[in-house]
Scaffold this motif. Structure first.
Motif, PDB file in Angstrom:
ATOM      1  N   SER A 423      -3.373 104.320  27.858  1.00  0.00           N
ATOM      2  CA  SER A 423      -3.657 104.749  26.427  1.00  0.00           C
ATOM      3  C   SER A 423      -4.987 104.665  25.942  1.00  0.00           C
ATOM      4  O   SER A 423      -5.432 104.898  24.922  1.00  0.00           O
ATOM      5  CB  SER A 423      -2.779 103.864  25.589  1.00  0.00           C
ATOM      6  OG  SER A 423      -3.166 102.516  25.798  1.00  0.00           O
ATOM      7  N   ASP A 424      -6.041 104.661  26.940  1.00  0.00           N
ATOM      8  CA  ASP A 424      -7.227 104.752  26.472  1.00  0.00           C
ATOM      9  C   ASP A 424      -7.745 106.070  26.450  1.00  0.00           C
ATOM     10  O   ASP A 424      -7.814 106.826  27.607  1.00  0.00           O
ATOM     11  CB  ASP A 424      -8.320 103.772  27.816  1.00  0.00           C
ATOM     12  CG  ASP A 424      -9.601 103.676  27.329  1.00  0.00           C
ATOM     13  OD1 ASP A 424     -10.103 104.310  26.193  1.00  0.00           O
ATOM     14  OD2 ASP A 424     -10.443 103.009  28.131  1.00  0.00           O
ATOM     15  N   GLY A 431     -12.172 115.933  28.900  1.00  0.00           N
ATOM     16  CA  GLY A 431     -11.368 116.998  28.979  1.00  0.00           C
ATOM     17  C   GLY A 431     -10.859 117.347  30.503  1.00  0.00           C
ATOM     18  O   GLY A 431     -10.012 118.335  30.600  1.00  0.00           O
ATOM     19  N   ASN A 432     -11.156 116.635  31.195  1.00  0.00           N
ATOM     20  CA  ASN A 432     -10.730 116.637  32.772  1.00  0.00           C
ATOM     21  C   ASN A 432      -9.615 115.742  33.163  1.00  0.00           C
ATOM     22  O   ASN A 432      -9.547 115.517  34.168  1.00  0.00           O
ATOM     23  CB  ASN A 432     -11.973 116.752  33.788  1.00  0.00           C
ATOM     24  CG  ASN A 432     -12.810 117.890  33.416  1.00  0.00           C
ATOM     25  OD1 ASN A 432     -12.356 119.014  33.081  1.00  0.00           O
ATOM     26  ND2 ASN A 432     -14.150 117.366  33.598  1.00  0.00           N
ATOM     27  N   GLY A 433      -9.182 114.850  32.191  1.00  0.00           N
ATOM     28  CA  GLY A 433      -8.367 113.888  32.612  1.00  0.00           C
ATOM     29  C   GLY A 433      -7.064 114.425  33.236  1.00  0.00           C
ATOM     30  O   GLY A 433      -6.221 113.716  33.982  1.00  0.00           O
ATOM     31  N   THR A 434      -6.531 115.517  33.187  1.00  0.00           N
ATOM     32  CA  THR A 434      -5.406 116.295  33.845  1.00  0.00           C
ATOM     33  C   THR A 434      -5.681 117.041  34.880  1.00  0.00           C
ATOM     34  O   THR A 434      -4.881 117.664  35.557  1.00  0.00           O
ATOM     35  CB  THR A 434      -4.704 117.001  32.737  1.00  0.00           C
ATOM     36  OG1 THR A 434      -5.198 117.862  32.240  1.00  0.00           O
ATOM     37  CG2 THR A 434      -4.072 115.761  31.603  1.00  0.00           C
ATOM     38  N   GLY A 435      -6.992 117.396  35.196  1.00  0.00           N
ATOM     39  CA  GLY A 435      -7.406 118.382  36.192  1.00  0.00           C
ATOM     40  C   GLY A 435      -7.341 117.721  37.572  1.00  0.00           C
ATOM     41  O   GLY A 435      -6.984 116.928  37.943  1.00  0.00           O
ATOM     42  N   THR A 445      -4.721 104.731  37.433  1.00  0.00           N
ATOM     43  CA  THR A 445      -4.444 104.771  35.896  1.00  0.00           C
ATOM     44  C   THR A 445      -3.477 103.340  35.881  1.00  0.00           C
ATOM     45  O   THR A 445      -2.620 102.942  36.587  1.00  0.00           O
ATOM     46  CB  THR A 445      -3.184 105.816  35.589  1.00  0.00           C
ATOM     47  OG1 THR A 445      -4.140 107.092  35.671  1.00  0.00           O
ATOM     48  CG2 THR A 445      -2.967 105.722  34.284  1.00  0.00           C
ATOM     49  N   LEU A 446      -3.884 102.614  34.922  1.00  0.00           N
ATOM     50  CA  LEU A 446      -3.338 101.077  34.693  1.00  0.00           C
ATOM     51  C   LEU A 446      -2.448 101.166  33.445  1.00  0.00           C
ATOM     52  O   LEU A 446      -2.607 101.744  32.584  1.00  0.00           O
ATOM     53  CB  LEU A 446      -4.668 100.168  34.559  1.00  0.00           C
ATOM     54  CG  LEU A 446      -5.466 100.182  35.776  1.00  0.00           C
ATOM     55  CD1 LEU A 446      -6.733  99.479  35.152  1.00  0.00           C
ATOM     56  CD2 LEU A 446      -4.997  99.779  36.884  1.00  0.00           C
ATOM     57  N   PRO A 447      -1.435 100.547  33.604  1.00  0.00           N
ATOM     58  CA  PRO A 447      -0.322 100.120  32.384  1.00  0.00           C
ATOM     59  C   PRO A 447      -1.218  99.328  31.442  1.00  0.00           C
ATOM     60  O   PRO A 447      -2.058  98.489  31.628  1.00  0.00           O
ATOM     61  CB  PRO A 447       0.883  99.667  32.987  1.00  0.00           C
ATOM     62  CG  PRO A 447       0.266  98.825  34.260  1.00  0.00           C
ATOM     63  CD  PRO A 447      -0.734  99.804  34.786  1.00  0.00           C
ATOM     64  N   ASP A 448      -0.896  99.448  30.183  1.00  0.00           N
ATOM     65  CA  ASP A 448      -1.615  98.612  29.180  1.00  0.00           C
ATOM     66  C   ASP A 448      -0.511  98.521  27.874  1.00  0.00           C
ATOM     67  O   ASP A 448       0.702  98.874  27.805  1.00  0.00           O
ATOM     68  CB  ASP A 448      -2.939  99.080  28.662  1.00  0.00           C
ATOM     69  CG  ASP A 448      -2.928 100.679  28.136  1.00  0.00           C
ATOM     70  OD1 ASP A 448      -2.326 100.741  26.735  1.00  0.00           O
ATOM     71  OD2 ASP A 448      -2.924 101.594  28.820  1.00  0.00           O
ATOM     72  N   THR A 449      -1.016  97.909  26.725  1.00  0.00           N
ATOM     73  CA  THR A 449      -0.408  97.777  25.746  1.00  0.00           C
ATOM     74  C   THR A 449       0.071  98.873  24.888  1.00  0.00           C
ATOM     75  O   THR A 449       1.187  98.878  23.992  1.00  0.00           O
ATOM     76  CB  THR A 449      -0.917  96.639  24.733  1.00  0.00           C
ATOM     77  OG1 THR A 449      -2.183  97.327  24.333  1.00  0.00           O
ATOM     78  CG2 THR A 449      -1.436  95.611  25.500  1.00  0.00           C
ATOM     79  N   GLY A 450      -0.546 100.050  25.198  1.00  0.00           N
ATOM     80  CA  GLY A 450      -0.304 101.051  24.297  1.00  0.00           C
ATOM     81  C   GLY A 450      -0.912 101.312  23.066  1.00  0.00           C
ATOM     82  O   GLY A 450      -0.837 102.131  22.457  1.00  0.00           O
TER      83      GLY A 450
END
Length: 500
Positions: A423-424, A431-435, A445-450
């Motif tokens: 969720s960060d 803009g390249n997070g999904t490229g 990618t780490l899980p977090d509190t949301g």
């Protein structure tokens, strides 16, 4: 001596002494009789002087013309600056007042620069005339000696007359060579004196250029705000960061730190080993705390790996000064954040320059192996340096947490470990997070509190990474790959600080 008095001395021409300043016999070099070739052959000093002086005046005049062009451009700039200053007279506000001050500073530097350029141009014009006059004098000497020689070699049956001619020629040649030698010596001395004066002006010009660069840099945010609103102000701030002068980098003295920063320094000193990704990320937290918003601190460790090889781990701080109420001193601020993301190949941000100086001061030699690690903006700088082909060290790994680093073209032989909470939002600002992810980039990618706000925290990242490493080891029976090259025992540790 002040800049103005130095310019006046250059323009005044006292350095030229009593040298001739005009070539009255301007055609003398074209009127040398043909016998001059014989004269030049036997009177060697004249040959040397003639060769040395031939064409020099044109070269000096060409340089003078360049200075004259510079002076004219600076002179033309002054009315424009005064016009811009006048246009701001009826406006008010902190930004406008700052712009008025910057216009005044810029006008003063421009006036001085125009004065120095005009003085240098005038002196070089005079030098050109002196060289030309001296060269003409040498030509006149050759002409006179050539005529003596014509008489010497003219037909005569009287041996006494021929003897007198030889004696007269020898005396005339000796006298003229001596006189010309003095003149040429004086010319060279005068040009040396002029050169010395101009050399004294060079550091003043350099200082003025630095001041001019600083004035322009300080104007950019206000100009950007006026021209493009908030976006313009942010881009102007980034441009200012590129242009501002480098800060003094010094080794951090713990006795100058307040209790909170001193505690962070002591926590950092207790790190004697780096064994995990969590350890590499944890040091980013103490690096941030040691500097805060008032100063930039860069943490450098020399590490020996399990195989005995040596490398350096450089921890770079995240954004600590958001400049909401003015600039507080840390170079890892909002403006440098944007400047680093622009990844300008020609200019380095002030933060980047400070980091490079800290590495040099720590004793890292060109070609040494380096691991770069940083949280948020620190990770941006880490990736920026790793992607820079002029970076003088051999990057063997980049470790970032909460950093938008996908836009940097890090070479394929450098592993990048990019830790991001689900969720960060910060790591996705590029803009390249999904490229597509290059093979050398390991995006974890780490899980977090949301909670996006809670997710962007270095200590939280440290805990999340430690949990991920434990889970990885339980599932695979070994720690994550690549750690051996990045970790080891800390054998030397130094911190460096700088402020705007």
């Amino acid at each position: 001596m002040s800049a103005s008095s130095l310019a006046a001395e250059i323009r005044g021409g006292a350095w030229a002494g009593g040298l001739p300043r005009s070539a009255l016999g301007a055609t003398a070099c074209a009127e040398i009789p043909g016998i001059a070739g014989v004269v030049i052959t036997y009177v060697q000093p004249l040959r040397d002087w003639f060769d040395q002086l031939l064409g020099d005046s044109a070269q000096v005049a060409g340089v003078a013309a360049q200075w004259e062009d510079a002076a004219a451009s600076l002179t033309e700039l002054a009315p424009r600056l005064r016009g811009g200053r006048t246009a701001l007279t009826d406006l008010d506000g902190r930004t406008v007042r700052a712009l008025r001050e910057r216009h005044d500073d810029l006008l003063a530097v421009t006036r001085d620069a125009a004065e120095w350029a005009a003085a240098t141009a005038a002196s070089l014009r005079l030098a050109s005339r002196i060289v030309d006059a001296t060269r003409t004098y040498v030509c006149e000497v050759l002409t006179r000696l050539a005529r003596f020689a014509e008489q010497l070699f003219s037909f005569s049956l009287n041996p006494l007359e021929i003897a007198h001619r030889v004696t007269d020629f020898a005396r005339a040649a000796a006298d003229l060579v001596a006189a010309t030698g003095r003149l040429v010596t004086e010319l060279l001395e005068a040009l040396h004196a002029l050169s010395a004066l101009i050399q004294r002006l060079i550091p003043i010009i350099a200082e003025a250029a630095a001041a001019l660069k600083d004035v322009v840099a300080r104007m950019l945010p206000a100009v950007g705000l006026a021209a493009g609103g908030l976006v313009g102000m942010l881009l102007g701030g980034a441009a200012q960061n590129f242009l501002q002068k480098s800060a003094d980098v010094e080794e951090l003295d713990p006795d100058t730190l307040d209790p909170t920063r001193r505690q962070a320094w002591e926590d950092a000193q207790r790190v004697t080993r780096l064994d995990t990704f969590a350890d590499l990320v944890a040091v980013n937290g103490t690096t941030d705390l040691m500097g805060g918003a008032d100063a930039t601190v860069i943490d450098v460790k020399r590490v020996v790996g399990a195989d005995g090889s040596e490398h350096w781990v450089v921890s770079l701080p995240s954004t600590q000064d958001w400049q909401f109420s003015g600039d507080k001193g840390a170079m890892n601020d909002r403006d440098s954040n944007i400047a680093l993301m622009l990844d300008n190949p020609l200019l380095r941000s002030a933060y980047e320059r400070a980091a490079l100086e800290a590495m040099r001061d720590a004793g890292i030699r060109p070609g040494d192996q380096v691991v770069l690690t940083g949280f948020s903006q620190g990770g941006i700088l880490a990736a920026n340096l790793a992607a820079d082909p002029t970076f003088p060290y051999r990057t063997i790994g980049v470790v970032t947490n909460g950093s938008p680093v996908d836009g940097f073209a890090v070479p394929a032989d450098i592993p990048v470990y990019s830790f991001q909470h689900e969720s960060d939002l910060v790591p996705r600002l590029d803009g390249n997070g999904t490229g597509p992810v290059p093979p050398n980039v390991h995006r974890i990618t780490l899980p977090d509190t949301g909670n996006p706000l809670a997710a962007h925290d270095n200590q939280y990242y440290r805990d999340s990474i430690a949990a991920w490493e434990q889970l990885y080891a339980a599932q695979h029976g070994a720690p994550p790959p690549g750690l051996d090259a990045l970790t080891g025992a800390v054998v030397d540790h130094s911190m460096f600080t700088a402020a705007e």
